[in-house]
Design an enzyme around this catalytic site. Sequence first.
Site, PDB file in Angstrom:
ATOM      1  N   MET A   1       0.805  -1.226   0.000  1.00 26.88           N
ATOM      2  CA  MET A   1       0.000   0.000   0.000  1.00 26.88           C
ATOM      3  C   MET A   1       0.841   1.281   0.000  1.00 26.88           C
ATOM      4  O   MET A   1       0.491   2.252   0.668  1.00 26.88           O
ATOM      5  CB  MET A   1      -0.949  -0.014   1.215  1.00 26.88           C
TER       6      MET A   1
ATOM      7  N   HIS B   1      -3.451  -5.408  -9.922  1.00 26.30           N
ATOM      8  CA  HIS B   1      -4.475  -4.408  -9.617  1.00 26.30           C
ATOM      9  C   HIS B   1      -5.856  -5.012  -9.889  1.00 26.30           C
ATOM     10  O   HIS B   1      -6.056  -5.634 -10.940  1.00 26.30           O
ATOM     11  CB  HIS B   1      -4.247  -3.175 -10.510  1.00 26.30           C
TER      12      HIS B   1
END
Length: 203
Positions: free
Chosen positions: A92, A111
């Site tokens: 992240m 993703h």
Amino acid sequence: MKNIAVLASGRGSNLEAIIKNIENGTLQANLACVISDNKDARALQIARDHGFKAIWLDPGPKKTWLLPEFEENYVKTLQEHKVDLICLAGFMRIIKKPLLEAFKGRIINIHPALLPSFPGLDVQRKALEYGVKFSGCTVHFVNEDVDAGAIITQAAVPVLDEDTPEILSARILKEEHRIYTEAINLIVSGKYRIAGRRVIKTS
Ligand code: GRF
């Protein structure tokens, strides 16, 4: 065999799939280390449970990226482990110059949307709310822009009328676990070339 590293911040289901596929011989790479910015990441525990090196590296004071001196420490650790390819799996943090320069063309990410649609965060909910009838996942090279590098592979899934973000996420995740291994196999095999933004398989 090439050395890969997985960088993960949380749950680690993609890491788990990668490990499973290394263990069953589907993925031909050596997992040199798993690195997290989060001490409590389940990903670190998964790595340890399977006998792989699990390393927490201090991310420093910023929430969404690493100050240069902290990112340099990531570079150093990855170099010490002789990593050829960095696989981001739910890491992240935005990757910046130190890593991009040290591992040019050797960082990939997964993703949970069909890029270039829905870059960023919370994208399964965004896809659902937008009303698209198909979504999916993308494995792409990482460059200085978020979720914007050349696309290695994608898989599409239908968006169904009764979907919630959780149901859609689970359908996409199943495909993530499959295509990440395919993409890593391709990149470590070296059997591809890049033409503009296109990643083309070679024999
Ligand atoms: C996945 O949906 C991945 O596509 C995104 O973050 C999530 C990580 O999940 N980048 P997990 O930690 O691999 O379970």
